[in-house]
Design a protein around this motif. Structure first.
Motif, PDB file in Angstrom:
ATOM      1  N   GLN A  99     -53.082 -43.829  71.230  1.00 54.87           N
ATOM      2  CA  GLN A  99     -54.197 -44.755  71.151  1.00 54.87           C
ATOM      3  C   GLN A  99     -53.831 -46.126  71.723  1.00 54.87           C
ATOM      4  O   GLN A  99     -54.539 -46.647  72.573  1.00 54.87           O
ATOM      5  CB  GLN A  99     -54.673 -44.886  69.700  1.00 54.87           C
ATOM      6  CG  GLN A  99     -55.986 -45.638  69.540  1.00 54.87           C
ATOM      7  CD  GLN A  99     -56.586 -45.452  68.156  1.00 54.87           C
ATOM      8  OE1 GLN A  99     -56.294 -44.472  67.475  1.00 54.87           O
ATOM      9  NE2 GLN A  99     -57.440 -46.381  67.748  1.00 54.87           N
ATOM     10  N   ASN A 100     -52.735 -46.715  71.258  1.00 52.41           N
ATOM     11  CA  ASN A 100     -52.383 -48.048  71.761  1.00 52.41           C
ATOM     12  C   ASN A 100     -50.879 -48.324  71.751  1.00 52.41           C
ATOM     13  O   ASN A 100     -50.452 -49.474  71.801  1.00 52.41           O
ATOM     14  CB  ASN A 100     -53.098 -49.132  70.945  1.00 52.41           C
ATOM     15  CG  ASN A 100     -52.628 -49.177  69.497  1.00 52.41           C
ATOM     16  OD1 ASN A 100     -52.067 -48.206  68.998  1.00 52.41           O
ATOM     17  ND2 ASN A 100     -52.866 -50.286  68.830  1.00 52.41           N
ATOM     18  N   HIS A 157     -51.691 -44.487  66.265  1.00 56.05           N
ATOM     19  CA  HIS A 157     -52.165 -45.870  66.325  1.00 56.05           C
ATOM     20  C   HIS A 157     -51.057 -46.802  65.860  1.00 56.05           C
ATOM     21  O   HIS A 157     -50.420 -46.577  64.826  1.00 56.05           O
ATOM     22  CB  HIS A 157     -53.396 -46.054  65.440  1.00 56.05           C
ATOM     23  CG  HIS A 157     -53.901 -47.471  65.411  1.00 56.05           C
ATOM     24  ND1 HIS A 157     -54.708 -47.988  66.404  1.00 56.05           N
ATOM     25  CD2 HIS A 157     -53.702 -48.465  64.515  1.00 56.05           C
ATOM     26  CE1 HIS A 157     -54.984 -49.255  66.112  1.00 56.05           C
ATOM     27  NE2 HIS A 157     -54.394 -49.566  64.966  1.00 56.05           N
TER      28      HIS A 157
END
Length: 568
Positions: A99-100, A157
């Motif tokens: 995700q990031n 995440h």
């Protein structure tokens, strides 16, 4: 007292003792491993310790892939708790979507299908990278989880948390150390990103210094997105003073007094800034004496560079006088390696001015000048700088330069005919030491030292000096001249205090001297001694017997090395 009453009293006393004994048995925990019928029991002193064990067991199950693992109580009586586990489905691997998380953190890792063990290692790696780049409060979580048979799908995440920057260091004690010096020494720069790795390295770097010791691991105070490292220091008694002064009648000048003796003064960490001053003087007879001066300034102009200066003078009876001036520039490459570059100018001159008229060749000593330039590297892997018990130390030094011979007007000119007065000269020295710790009361110390000097016109006042307490014991100080040498010191130490021990030792070496009848000498020595820490100083007594080509192995030639170093 009736028999019935005595029996009742005995029963009451027995029950009281039994209750006390059972109460001391603590808190029991019982559980069964998966697919095993055996019940494991373990006892704890407190209920909190038992709860910690349960949490540890659940964490172990989750590490094995039972992410939904939990426990329930079967029974709890008489301080004995038996539990059973709920395992749930076992996850064999994970299929994750990024995700990031920075892509660099995931290089070489296929998160589309990753085992639970590799995932745990990945989490440690990512959080470690964040912790060392200014984000110590970052965390990872899995979102949108879907469990299909033995596979868990979800999104990875990263929650970075606030960015933390370094604040200035704080000394959490009454140490005389200057905060600015400690800031430079720590390597932690104000307003740079927080790094746990840097903090750990700074603790190692400080443990290498003889000025002070860390009483505890450095602590960090977090406030307003700043991290202030706190160092609890205790100053060592590193300064040394040792001296003997003697007043003797001067046989060469009747009616006057001859001052003899020695002085050893070492002042460290002056002003709390890593500034050192060393003075050593020796004079044991009228004709021979030596003087050594040294100075060190740490972090010159708030840089990472140390500056050292030195001066030495040796007057060898009526033969020659030798002096040298040196300047070193050094820096710490890492917490274990120190590198220095140096330049020295050595000068030596004959003292005698008569008796050379009938010579047909140059004497063993000559007037000379040597400008040398070199590099030194020290690798320090000792467990502590003062009285180490374990570890290894290597000190290497190499120098080269031009040596110039001066024509002495007291010598016939034809002695210099055909002689090259300007020649290159090289020198190399290597010293290693090893400390071995067998048991709290038993250890060993090994040291090896070697040296080599090369020039087409070597004279005695060019050569290395060896012998005495700091090299080959059983001989006078600086007894040997050598163009090449190597020796080994071996000690067995029996400790009866932290810095006090009895020792037996053996020293052996091989030396080359082109001016002696036997060019190769193989001295050795054996002996025993005592190293005693008195609290305010150090007393050392060593008895040694040595043998060389010039000295027989005999008790009549034995040497006693002793002294007291007062520390403050």
């Amino acid at each position: 007292m009736p028999l019935k009453s005595q029996l009742i009293s005995c029963c009451v006393i027995f029950l009281l003792f039994a209750k006390s004994a059972f109460a001391q048995e603590g808190y029991w925990l019982g559980w069964e491993e998966k697919d095993q019928e055996e019940i494991y029991w373990e006892i704890f002193e407190a209920d909190e310790q038992r709860n910690t064990k349960i949490d540890s067991l659940i964490a172990g199950l989750k590490t094995q892939g039972y992410l939904g693992a939990d426990w329930e109580e079967e029974y709890d009586r008489n301080d004995s708790l038996k539990i059973s586990f709920y395992y749930g489905p076992k996850v064999e691997y994970l299929s994750l979507r990024n995700q990031n998380v920075p892509v660099d953190f995931l290089k070489g890792t296929g998160i589309n299908q990753i085992s639970l063990e590799d995932y745990n290692e990945l989490v440690k790696k990512i959080l470690g990278e964040m912790e060392n780049n200014g984000f110590p409060f970052s965390s990872l979580r899995l979102d949108s989880l879907v469990l299909e048979e033995n596979r868990l799908e979800g999104s990875l995440h990263l929650d970075r948390g606030p960015e933390i920057l370094w604040d200035s260091v704080r000394i959490a004690s009454s140490s005389k150390t200057n905060p600015n010096y400690l800031q430079r020494l720590s390597g932690l720069e104000v307003d740079q990103p927080f790094s746990q790795e840097q903090l750990d390295r700074s603790a190692i770097r400080m443990s290498r210094l003889p000025y002070f010791e860390l009483q505890a691991a450095p602590q960090v105070s977090f406030r307003l997105q700043k991290a202030q490292p706190n160092f609890l220091l205790r100053d060592r008694n590193a300064n040394v003073i040792d001296g003997i002064i003697g007043l003797l009648p001067n046989e060469n000048d009747p009616g006057k007094v001859l001052i003899t003796g020695q002085l050893d003064l070492q002042l460290y960490h002056l002003g709390g800034r890593g500034r050192d001053v060393v003075l050593k003087w020796q004079r044991f007879n009228e004709l021979t004496q030596s003087l050594d001066l040294g100075f060190k300034e740490s972090f010159v102009f708030n840089s990472g560079i140390d500056l050292r200066g030195e001066f030495s003078l040796l007057k060898q009876d009526t033969t020659f006088i030798k002096r040298h001036v040196g300047l070193d520039v050094g820096f710490r490459a890492n917490q274990n390696v120190y590198v220095r570059f140096f330049t020295k100018r050595q000068a030596s001159d004959l003292l005698a001015s008569s008796g050379f008229g009938d010579l047909t060749e140059l004497p063993d000593f000559a007037d000379l000048r040597w400008n040398e330039y070199g590099i030194g590297i020290e690798a320090d892997l000792l467990d502590q700088p003062v009285f180490p018990r374990r570890g290894f130390l290597v000190d290497f030094q190499f120098s080269a330069g031009n040596k110039r011979l001066l024509q002495n007007t007291a010598l016939p000119e034809d002695l210099y005919t055909g002689l090259t007065l300007n020649t290159p000269q090289y020198a190399l020295q290597l010293e290693m030491e090893k400390h071995i710790y067998f048991k709290p009361y038993w250890g060993a110390f090994l040291r090896s030292a070697s040296g080599w000097i090369q020039n087409q016109n070597l004279f005695l006042n060019d050569l290395f000096r060896a012998g005495g307490l700091r090299s080959i014991r059983g001989f006078n100080e600086n007894y040997f001249f050598a163009s090449a040498y190597s020796y080994l010191n071996l000690e067995q130490r029996l400790f009866f205090d932290r810095e006090s021990y009895l020792l037996i030792f053996a020293d052996a070496g091989i030396l080359e001297n082109p001016y002696f009848a036997e060019k190769i000498d193989k001295p050795f020595a054996v002996g025993a001694g005592l190293n005693l820490d008195t609290g305010t100083g150090l007393f050392r007594f060593i008895y040694a017997v040595g043998k060389s080509a010039e000295q027989p192995f005999s008790l009549s030639f034995s040497k006693i090395h002793f002294g007291y170093l007062a520390r403050f």
